[in-house]
Design a protein around this motif. Structure first.
Motif, PDB file in Angstrom:
ATOM      1  N   GLN A  25       3.223   9.105   3.920  1.00 36.47           N
ATOM      2  CA  GLN A  25       2.543  10.207   4.595  1.00 36.47           C
ATOM      3  C   GLN A  25       3.474  11.130   5.370  1.00 36.47           C
ATOM      4  OE1 GLN A  25      -0.975   8.916   6.774  1.00 36.47           O
ATOM      5  NE2 GLN A  25      -1.082   7.041   5.552  1.00 36.47           N
ATOM      6  N   PHE A  26       4.750  10.769   5.467  1.00 42.06           N
ATOM      7  CA  PHE A  26       5.671  11.572   6.267  1.00 42.06           C
ATOM      8  C   PHE A  26       6.768  12.163   5.381  1.00 42.06           C
ATOM      9  CE2 PHE A  26       3.853   8.308   9.023  1.00 42.06           C
ATOM     10  CZ  PHE A  26       3.322   9.103  10.040  1.00 42.06           C
ATOM     11  N   SER A  27       7.371  13.239   5.878  1.00 40.47           N
ATOM     12  CA  SER A  27       8.381  13.938   5.082  1.00 40.47           C
ATOM     13  C   SER A  27       9.612  13.077   4.822  1.00 40.47           C
ATOM     14  CB  SER A  27       8.793  15.227   5.788  1.00 40.47           C
ATOM     15  OG  SER A  27       9.326  14.946   7.080  1.00 40.47           O
ATOM     16  N   SER A  28       9.845  12.103   5.695  1.00 41.02           N
ATOM     17  CA  SER A  28      11.003  11.218   5.529  1.00 41.02           C
ATOM     18  C   SER A  28      10.746  10.108   4.513  1.00 41.02           C
ATOM     19  CB  SER A  28      11.387  10.598   6.869  1.00 41.02           C
ATOM     20  OG  SER A  28      10.312   9.824   7.385  1.00 41.02           O
ATOM     21  N   GLN A  29       9.519  10.052   4.007  1.00 39.51           N
ATOM     22  CA  GLN A  29       9.145   8.987   3.081  1.00 39.51           C
ATOM     23  C   GLN A  29       8.991   9.540   1.663  1.00 39.51           C
ATOM     24  OE1 GLN A  29       5.533   7.657   5.045  1.00 39.51           O
ATOM     25  NE2 GLN A  29       6.635   6.066   6.161  1.00 39.51           N
ATOM     26  N   ARG A  30       9.284   8.677   0.694  1.00 41.14           N
ATOM     27  CA  ARG A  30       9.107   9.058  -0.705  1.00 41.14           C
ATOM     28  C   ARG A  30       7.613   9.102  -1.034  1.00 41.14           C
ATOM     29  NH1 ARG A  30      14.319   7.477  -3.388  1.00 41.14           N
ATOM     30  NH2 ARG A  30      15.347   5.895  -2.103  1.00 41.14           N
ATOM     31  N   SER A  31       7.296   9.715  -2.149  1.00 43.66           N
ATOM     32  CA  SER A  31       5.902   9.740  -2.599  1.00 43.66           C
ATOM     33  C   SER A  31       5.474   8.336  -3.012  1.00 43.66           C
ATOM     34  CB  SER A  31       5.744  10.689  -3.783  1.00 43.66           C
ATOM     35  OG  SER A  31       6.366  10.152  -4.949  1.00 43.66           O
ATOM     36  N   ALA A  32       4.164   8.118  -3.026  1.00 46.75           N
ATOM     37  CA  ALA A  32       3.645   6.810  -3.419  1.00 46.75           C
ATOM     38  C   ALA A  32       4.070   6.449  -4.838  1.00 46.75           C
ATOM     39  CB  ALA A  32       2.119   6.802  -3.300  1.00 46.75           C
ATOM     40  N   ALA A  33       4.023   7.420  -5.729  1.00 50.24           N
ATOM     41  CA  ALA A  33       4.407   7.166  -7.126  1.00 50.24           C
ATOM     42  C   ALA A  33       5.883   6.796  -7.232  1.00 50.24           C
ATOM     43  CB  ALA A  33       4.113   8.395  -7.978  1.00 50.24           C
ATOM     44  N   ASP A  34       6.716   7.501  -6.486  1.00 48.48           N
ATOM     45  CA  ASP A  34       8.155   7.194  -6.514  1.00 48.48           C
ATOM     46  C   ASP A  34       8.428   5.801  -5.948  1.00 48.48           C
ATOM     47  OD1 ASP A  34       8.736   9.608  -7.654  1.00 48.48           O
ATOM     48  OD2 ASP A  34       9.439  10.565  -5.797  1.00 48.48           O
ATOM     49  N   ASP A  59       0.852  -1.186   0.000  1.00 52.61           N
ATOM     50  CA  ASP A  59       0.000   0.000   0.000  1.00 52.61           C
ATOM     51  C   ASP A  59       0.894   1.243   0.000  1.00 52.61           C
ATOM     52  OD1 ASP A  59      -1.850   1.975   0.333  1.00 52.61           O
ATOM     53  OD2 ASP A  59      -2.822   1.097   2.088  1.00 52.61           O
ATOM     54  N   PHE A  60       1.291   1.661  -1.191  1.00 51.18           N
ATOM     55  CA  PHE A  60       2.236   2.769  -1.309  1.00 51.18           C
ATOM     56  C   PHE A  60       1.708   4.050  -0.652  1.00 51.18           C
ATOM     57  CE2 PHE A  60       3.004   0.094  -5.152  1.00 51.18           C
ATOM     58  CZ  PHE A  60       4.271  -0.347  -4.805  1.00 51.18           C
ATOM     59  N   ALA A  61       0.417   4.302  -0.780  1.00 52.74           N
ATOM     60  CA  ALA A  61      -0.161   5.529  -0.217  1.00 52.74           C
ATOM     61  C   ALA A  61      -0.055   5.552   1.301  1.00 52.74           C
ATOM     62  CB  ALA A  61      -1.618   5.652  -0.649  1.00 52.74           C
ATOM     63  N   GLU A  62      -0.232   4.396   1.920  1.00 47.06           N
ATOM     64  CA  GLU A  62      -0.181   4.315   3.389  1.00 47.06           C
ATOM     65  C   GLU A  62       1.202   4.643   3.918  1.00 47.06           C
ATOM     66  OE1 GLU A  62      -1.190   3.645   7.373  1.00 47.06           O
ATOM     67  OE2 GLU A  62      -2.488   3.924   5.616  1.00 47.06           O
ATOM     68  N   TYR A  63       2.223   4.339   3.143  1.00 47.40           N
ATOM     69  CA  TYR A  63       3.599   4.512   3.609  1.00 47.40           C
ATOM     70  C   TYR A  63       4.300   5.690   2.926  1.00 47.40           C
ATOM     71  CZ  TYR A  63       2.871   0.273   6.176  1.00 47.40           C
ATOM     72  OH  TYR A  63       2.385  -0.646   7.075  1.00 47.40           O
TER      73      TYR A  63
END
Length: 325
Positions: free
Chosen positions: A218-227, A212-216
């Protein structure tokens, strides 16, 4: 011809088929695997997550328990190994995690040894400077450190890369980089294991599955779902191109057939069904690879299938004969 005349031939047919199949069973062999020291190297998918208060679900042992069960059920010889020693409360003296604190073992004798580190990336495995957890050089004894027992694996299962994709940086602030960077680090890990494992060592690397890319994201330390989605595809493309992955490793497809909606509790970490899927894929790859397989007698193993097969064949002939009049 009366019905009683038909029963006896059918019974004779069943006996005849069963006898021939049982004789075949006496000369057939089931392959039990001698995997030796088994090293499970990975992140939270290997380690397990403990109890999740948000989902109210316990996923305590990653895929390890399912793999351990399968190995035991099939009579394979193995020993899960790690650079630390598990204790009764789930942690060893260096706070390395073997299961949730105070957790009851899923069954007596379960071997909790592993080298899974929740939240760790390939970069962390190679470079972590935290002395309580160490890194691969400490675990394999390349750089001996007090408190770690060097492992000499015969069979190594590696599932790493998801944290490289989710987070922009490792625990030390180093950028995780591109798909090529991630696979290059995987190759470095494989090379280190290959240099330290047994003479007939086997190394298995799992491809990455979608989650679930969107779920992970949500934070600035995380890449975008598309990336993240693009990186999963990019890493898997490199692993599957037949030339990029270190040739001492065998690639295991954990991508095809993995449905995160069904196989995970939280969009990322395998639940029971997902753990069974991962364990079965690694098990099938290791036992199909050949060099450690040893034969064991299979007469008893075939007894049930032989009897059922004989009854099935006999019943088909009987049904046809009695229906034809």
């Amino acid at each position: 011809m009366c019905s009683s005349d038909l029963i006896n031939p059918t019974m004779k047919l069943t006996s005849s088929i069963f006898a021939s199949m049982l004789v075949l069973g006496l000369t057939t062999e089931v392959q039990a695997a001698a995997l030796g020291n088994v090293w499970l190297l990975g992140d939270s998918v290997t380690q397990g997550r403990g109890f999740d208060a948000d989902t109210n679900i316990a996923n305590e042992w990653g895929y390890r328990y399912e793999l351990w069960k399968t190995l035991n059920t099939n009579g394979d010889t193995f020993d899960f190994v790690s650079a630390g020693t598990p204790t009764s409360n789930g942690f060893d003296e260096d706070n390395r995690y073997y299961g949730p604190s105070g957790a009851t073992l899923p069954e007596p004798g379960f071997d909790r040894d592993h080298e899974g580190r929740a939240g760790w990336s390939t970069s962390d495995v190679l470079n972590n400077g935290d002395s309580s957890n160490g890194n691969i050089n400490h675990w394999l004894g390349t750089t001996p450190v007090t408190g770690f027992t060097s492992v000499t694996p015969d069979t190594t299962f590696i599932f790493l890369g998801l944290n490289d994709i989710i987070s922009t940086n490792d625990g030390g602030g180093n950028a995780h980089g591109t798909a090529t960077d991630i696979v290059n680090r995987l190759n470095s890990i494989v090379s280190k294991v290959d240099a330290a494992d047994g003479a007939n060592g086997q190394i298995f690397v799992g491809t990455l599955y979608d989650y679930d890319f969107a779920e992970y994201s949500q934070f600035s330390s995380q890449r975008s779902a598309a990336d993240q989605e693009a990186l999963v595809d990019g890493v898997n493309a490199l692993l599957n191109d037949g030339t990029t992955l270190n040739t001492t490793a065998t690639l295991v497809d954990l991508t095809t057939g993995f449905d995160w909606n069904t196989f995970t509790n939280d969009g990322l970490h395998p639940g029971d069904v997902g753990a069974q899927f991962v364990a079965s894929k690694f098990y099938d790859a290791a036992t199909a690879s050949g060099p450690t397989a040893v034969p064991v007698p299979a007469a008893v193993w075939l007894f049930g299938s032989a009897l059922l097969g004989a009854q099935f064949v006999a019943s088909k002939f009987y049904d046809a004969a009695t229906a034809s009049g």
